[in-house]
Scaffold this motif. Structure first.
Motif, PDB file in Angstrom:
ATOM      1  N   ASP A   1      20.186 -16.279   3.225  1.00  0.00           N
ATOM      2  CA  ASP A   1      19.123 -16.000   4.198  1.00  0.00           C
ATOM      3  C   ASP A   1      18.809 -17.206   5.071  1.00  0.00           C
ATOM      4  OD1 ASP A   1      17.167 -14.199   5.298  1.00  0.00           O
ATOM      5  OD2 ASP A   1      15.614 -15.393   4.295  1.00  0.00           O
ATOM      6  N   ARG A   2      19.538 -18.304   4.891  1.00  0.00           N
ATOM      7  CA  ARG A   2      19.260 -19.522   5.648  1.00  0.00           C
ATOM      8  C   ARG A   2      20.204 -19.633   6.838  1.00  0.00           C
ATOM      9  NH1 ARG A   2      14.561 -21.516   5.132  1.00  0.00           N
ATOM     10  NH2 ARG A   2      15.318 -23.581   5.759  1.00  0.00           N
ATOM     11  N   ILE A   3      19.671 -20.128   7.939  1.00  0.00           N
ATOM     12  CA  ILE A   3      20.461 -20.308   9.148  1.00  0.00           C
ATOM     13  C   ILE A   3      20.116 -21.652   9.767  1.00  0.00           C
ATOM     14  CG2 ILE A   3      18.790 -19.131  10.633  1.00  0.00           C
ATOM     15  CD1 ILE A   3      21.201 -17.919  12.126  1.00  0.00           C
ATOM     16  N   THR A   4      21.110 -22.345  10.260  1.00  0.00           N
ATOM     17  CA  THR A   4      20.926 -23.660  10.876  1.00  0.00           C
ATOM     18  C   THR A   4      21.520 -23.640  12.276  1.00  0.00           C
ATOM     19  OG1 THR A   4      21.054 -24.761   8.724  1.00  0.00           O
ATOM     20  CG2 THR A   4      21.389 -26.131  10.678  1.00  0.00           C
ATOM     21  N   VAL A   5      20.788 -24.169  13.235  1.00  0.00           N
ATOM     22  CA  VAL A   5      21.222 -24.218  14.629  1.00  0.00           C
ATOM     23  C   VAL A   5      21.150 -25.669  15.096  1.00  0.00           C
ATOM     24  CG1 VAL A   5      20.818 -23.407  16.979  1.00  0.00           C
ATOM     25  CG2 VAL A   5      20.279 -21.921  15.035  1.00  0.00           C
ATOM     26  N   LYS A   6      22.209 -26.140  15.724  1.00  0.00           N
ATOM     27  CA  LYS A   6      22.196 -27.483  16.294  1.00  0.00           C
ATOM     28  C   LYS A   6      22.764 -27.429  17.699  1.00  0.00           C
ATOM     29  CE  LYS A   6      26.521 -28.671  13.860  1.00  0.00           C
ATOM     30  NZ  LYS A   6      27.150 -29.620  12.906  1.00  0.00           N
ATOM     31  N   PHE A   7      22.410 -28.412  18.518  1.00  0.00           N
ATOM     32  CA  PHE A   7      22.884 -28.396  19.905  1.00  0.00           C
ATOM     33  C   PHE A   7      22.976 -29.813  20.447  1.00  0.00           C
ATOM     34  CE2 PHE A   7      18.526 -29.183  20.886  1.00  0.00           C
ATOM     35  CZ  PHE A   7      18.522 -29.761  22.150  1.00  0.00           C
ATOM     36  N   ARG A   8      23.743 -29.924  21.533  1.00  0.00           N
ATOM     37  CA  ARG A   8      23.806 -31.147  22.335  1.00  0.00           C
ATOM     38  C   ARG A   8      23.695 -30.752  23.796  1.00  0.00           C
ATOM     39  NH1 ARG A   8      28.964 -33.763  19.117  1.00  0.00           N
ATOM     40  NH2 ARG A   8      27.770 -34.796  17.470  1.00  0.00           N
ATOM     41  N   LEU A   9      23.115 -31.639  24.587  1.00  0.00           N
ATOM     42  CA  LEU A   9      22.936 -31.408  26.025  1.00  0.00           C
ATOM     43  C   LEU A   9      23.652 -32.504  26.788  1.00  0.00           C
ATOM     44  CD1 LEU A   9      21.528 -29.936  28.421  1.00  0.00           C
ATOM     45  CD2 LEU A   9      19.558 -31.451  28.024  1.00  0.00           C
ATOM     46  N   PHE A  10      24.449 -32.110  27.791  1.00  0.00           N
ATOM     47  CA  PHE A  10      25.242 -33.079  28.553  1.00  0.00           C
ATOM     48  C   PHE A  10      24.911 -32.988  30.030  1.00  0.00           C
ATOM     49  CE2 PHE A  10      27.631 -31.969  24.764  1.00  0.00           C
ATOM     50  CZ  PHE A  10      28.056 -33.204  24.290  1.00  0.00           C
ATOM     51  N   ASP A  11      24.797 -34.160  30.673  1.00  0.00           N
ATOM     52  CA  ASP A  11      24.692 -34.263  32.123  1.00  0.00           C
ATOM     53  C   ASP A  11      26.115 -34.390  32.658  1.00  0.00           C
ATOM     54  OD1 ASP A  11      24.462 -35.050  34.761  1.00  0.00           O
ATOM     55  OD2 ASP A  11      22.812 -36.422  34.410  1.00  0.00           O
ATOM     56  N   ILE A  12      26.573 -33.367  33.352  1.00  0.00           N
ATOM     57  CA  ILE A  12      27.978 -33.314  33.762  1.00  0.00           C
ATOM     58  C   ILE A  12      28.318 -34.410  34.764  1.00  0.00           C
ATOM     59  CG2 ILE A  12      29.719 -31.898  34.917  1.00  0.00           C
ATOM     60  CD1 ILE A  12      28.975 -31.097  32.011  1.00  0.00           C
ATOM     61  N   PHE A  13      27.444 -34.654  35.736  1.00  0.00           N
ATOM     62  CA  PHE A  13      27.803 -35.604  36.796  1.00  0.00           C
ATOM     63  C   PHE A  13      27.728 -37.056  36.346  1.00  0.00           C
ATOM     64  CE2 PHE A  13      27.114 -31.772  39.234  1.00  0.00           C
ATOM     65  CZ  PHE A  13      28.167 -31.827  40.126  1.00  0.00           C
ATOM     66  N   SER A  14      26.907 -37.339  35.333  1.00  0.00           N
ATOM     67  CA  SER A  14      26.893 -38.702  34.798  1.00  0.00           C
ATOM     68  C   SER A  14      27.939 -38.878  33.706  1.00  0.00           C
ATOM     69  CB  SER A  14      25.513 -39.042  34.230  1.00  0.00           C
ATOM     70  OG  SER A  14      25.284 -38.348  33.015  1.00  0.00           O
ATOM     71  N   GLY A  15      28.425 -37.742  33.162  1.00  0.00           N
ATOM     72  CA  GLY A  15      29.401 -37.821  32.087  1.00  0.00           C
ATOM     73  C   GLY A  15      28.820 -38.356  30.802  1.00  0.00           C
ATOM     74  N   GLN A  16      27.561 -38.044  30.564  1.00  0.00           N
ATOM     75  CA  GLN A  16      26.880 -38.579  29.388  1.00  0.00           C
ATOM     76  C   GLN A  16      26.098 -37.484  28.671  1.00  0.00           C
ATOM     77  OE1 GLN A  16      26.870 -41.747  28.247  1.00  0.00           O
ATOM     78  NE2 GLN A  16      28.226 -42.518  29.854  1.00  0.00           N
ATOM     79  N   GLN A  17      25.901 -37.696  27.363  1.00  0.00           N
ATOM     80  CA  GLN A  17      25.021 -36.817  26.610  1.00  0.00           C
ATOM     81  C   GLN A  17      23.574 -37.188  26.918  1.00  0.00           C
ATOM     82  OE1 GLN A  17      26.039 -36.175  22.474  1.00  0.00           O
ATOM     83  NE2 GLN A  17      23.888 -35.919  21.891  1.00  0.00           N
ATOM     84  N   LEU A  18      22.727 -36.169  27.036  1.00  0.00           N
ATOM     85  CA  LEU A  18      21.301 -36.378  27.303  1.00  0.00           C
ATOM     86  C   LEU A  18      20.546 -36.412  25.986  1.00  0.00           C
ATOM     87  CD1 LEU A  18      20.189 -34.141  30.308  1.00  0.00           C
ATOM     88  CD2 LEU A  18      19.820 -36.571  30.013  1.00  0.00           C
TER      89      LEU A  18
END
Length: 441
Positions: free
Chosen positions: A117-134
């Motif tokens: 019954d357990r669920i885990t969600v993870k994410f990453r956000l990237f700025d495409i034009f800077s080429g970096q993770q936010l």
């Protein structure tokens, strides 16, 4: 710089992005506002990776995240049919040039794992034009039944990182669900997610109920009920739905309650002998004190976020206008200055604006003004718009809109403080009197 100082009619806002991101030559993610027109920021949200046991939940969570962002009017989702690259894994390198080629400015990469019954969600956000993770990646965990909340939390984090503003997706709205003909409506209190999902009914339709309001921590709801035959204010515990009456004074009617920021005191209107004044009640001790003493009708009170002032409407000058006074009572100063009648003022959680209902020229409007009454702006206009409530971040308003004639139905609408992005909130039938919760923990 916080985004969208929208009371100005023409400005350009550059968003500063935190989290240690180096800015590219093209500059940071940017939203342009000119004459109230915003070019939505294009983002890509490939279906989150199923890292075991997630199944349909991975796709469902992705769709809610995308819908939250696109629903603000500030973001535009790029359809998957335009993708050049696919995300093969949560830790896979980002092909920035492929995303840049389809004009994506932000990329959301996520993964979902489920076991039992357990669920885990993870994410990453990237700025495409800077080429970096936010910023850093984040992870949320809960039961399968709370998957929508986890999706809202992901969207909240993305929204906050890109705009620099507080989030509001992981919140609830209490409101009055209506049924039956317009001249014999049945009403009951309901609560739902901000986007209309997960509806729960808190009362039955055995008596008329009005104006439910959350406490600052979301654990209690104030409302007005005609269960006794007269309007009286009641307090509901949201955990067990127990209800108790407040301030039962013989020969009086009480209505339009609202919590103080401390969650203990309540301001409300009390009618006695044909006169309505504002009172403050300590919900724990039952101690009551009178705040106004006027032959006028005074109602619609709302505290400032710091609890030091109260805004309310009064017809002491002949027509209903907006006044501000110290929270403990005292001299009130009128702040509304336009034509027409003003009602239901509500202080923004940011403390910078007051929202209100205005009736003028045969039309109803939802508007905002500065706390001194300056810079009044009307955001809507219809046969009947009334009762604004603020999102937790002070950027969006929800209100009741009702159509004309016997067939006119009450519905919930939302609009941002620039007057943009007016839209109906989905409900299960006619609905009115919305009140936003604080952001959920």
């Amino acid at each position: 710089m916080s985004m969208l100082r929208t009371l100005a009619t023409a400005l350009t806002v550059a968003l500063s992005l935190t989290g240690g991101m180096a800015l590219a030559q093209q500059g940071p993610l940017r939203i342009e506002i000119t004459d109230g027109v915003i070019e939505p920021l294009p983002f890509a949200a490939p279906t989150f990776i199923d890292q075991g046991g997630a199944g349909q939940a991975a796709s469902d969570i992705t769709r809610v995240v995308a819908a939250d962002l696109a629903g603000t009017g500030l973001f535009r989702e790029i359809p998957s049919s335009a993708f050049i690259s696919q995300v093969s894994g949560f830790d896979a390198p980002v092909a920035y040039n492929d995303w840049k080629a389809i004009n994506a400015q932000a990329l959301i990469v996520g993964a979902v794992t489920a076991q039992g019954d357990r669920i885990t969600v993870k994410f990453r956000l990237f700025d495409i034009f800077s080429g970096q993770q936010l910023g850093e990646g984040l992870q949320f965990a809960g039961t399968r039944g709370t998957w929508r909340r986890m999706a809202h939390k992901v969207a909240d984090a993305v929204y906050a990182r890109i705009t620099g503003e507080g989030p509001y997706f992981d919140s609830r709205v209490v409101y009055v669900q209506e049924s039956g003909p317009k001249d014999a409506r049945q009403k009951r209190i309901a609560v739902m997610d901000y986007d209309g999902a997960n509806v729960q009914y808190l009362t039955d339709a055995s008596s008329i109920v009005l104006a439910p309001r959350f406490s600052p921590d979301g654990s209690q709801i104030l409302f007005t009920s005609y269960a006794s035959g007269f309007p009286r204010i009641y307090l509901m515990n949201t955990a067990n739905l127990s209800v108790r009456a407040l301030d039962q004074q013989p020969g009086t009617m009480t209505f339009a309650p609202r919590f103080a920021p401390d969650g203990r005191k309540v301001v409300f209107s009390l009618e006695q002998g044909g006169n309505s004044d504002l009172y403050e009640l300590d919900t724990q001790s039952g101690q009551r004190r009178q705040l106004t003493n006027s032959p006028a009708i005074e109602a619609g009170a709302s505290y400032s976020p710091d609890g030091s002032q109260i805004v309310f409407d009064s017809d002491r000058t002949g027509s209903s206008q907006i006044y501000v006074m110290p929270a403990g009572g005292g001299e009130a100063r009128r702040i509304s200055a336009g034509s027409g009648r003003y009602n239901t003022p509500v202080w923004s959680p940011r403390g910078d604006l007051i929202a209100f209902t205005k009736q003028d020229g045969g039309r109803f409007h939802i508007g905002v003004m500065r706390t001194d009454g300056s810079e009044e702006r009307l955001l809507t206009s219809s046969f009947l718009d009334e009762g604004p409530t603020w999102a937790p971040n002070g950027r969006v308003l929800m209100f009741t809109r009702e159509g004309a004639g016997a067939g006119g139905q009450a519905a919930l609408y939302s609009v941002d403080i620039s007057g943009r992005n007016l839209k109906q909130v989905p409900t299960q039938g006619p609905a009115s009197d919305p009140a936003w919760s604080p952001l959920l923990p």
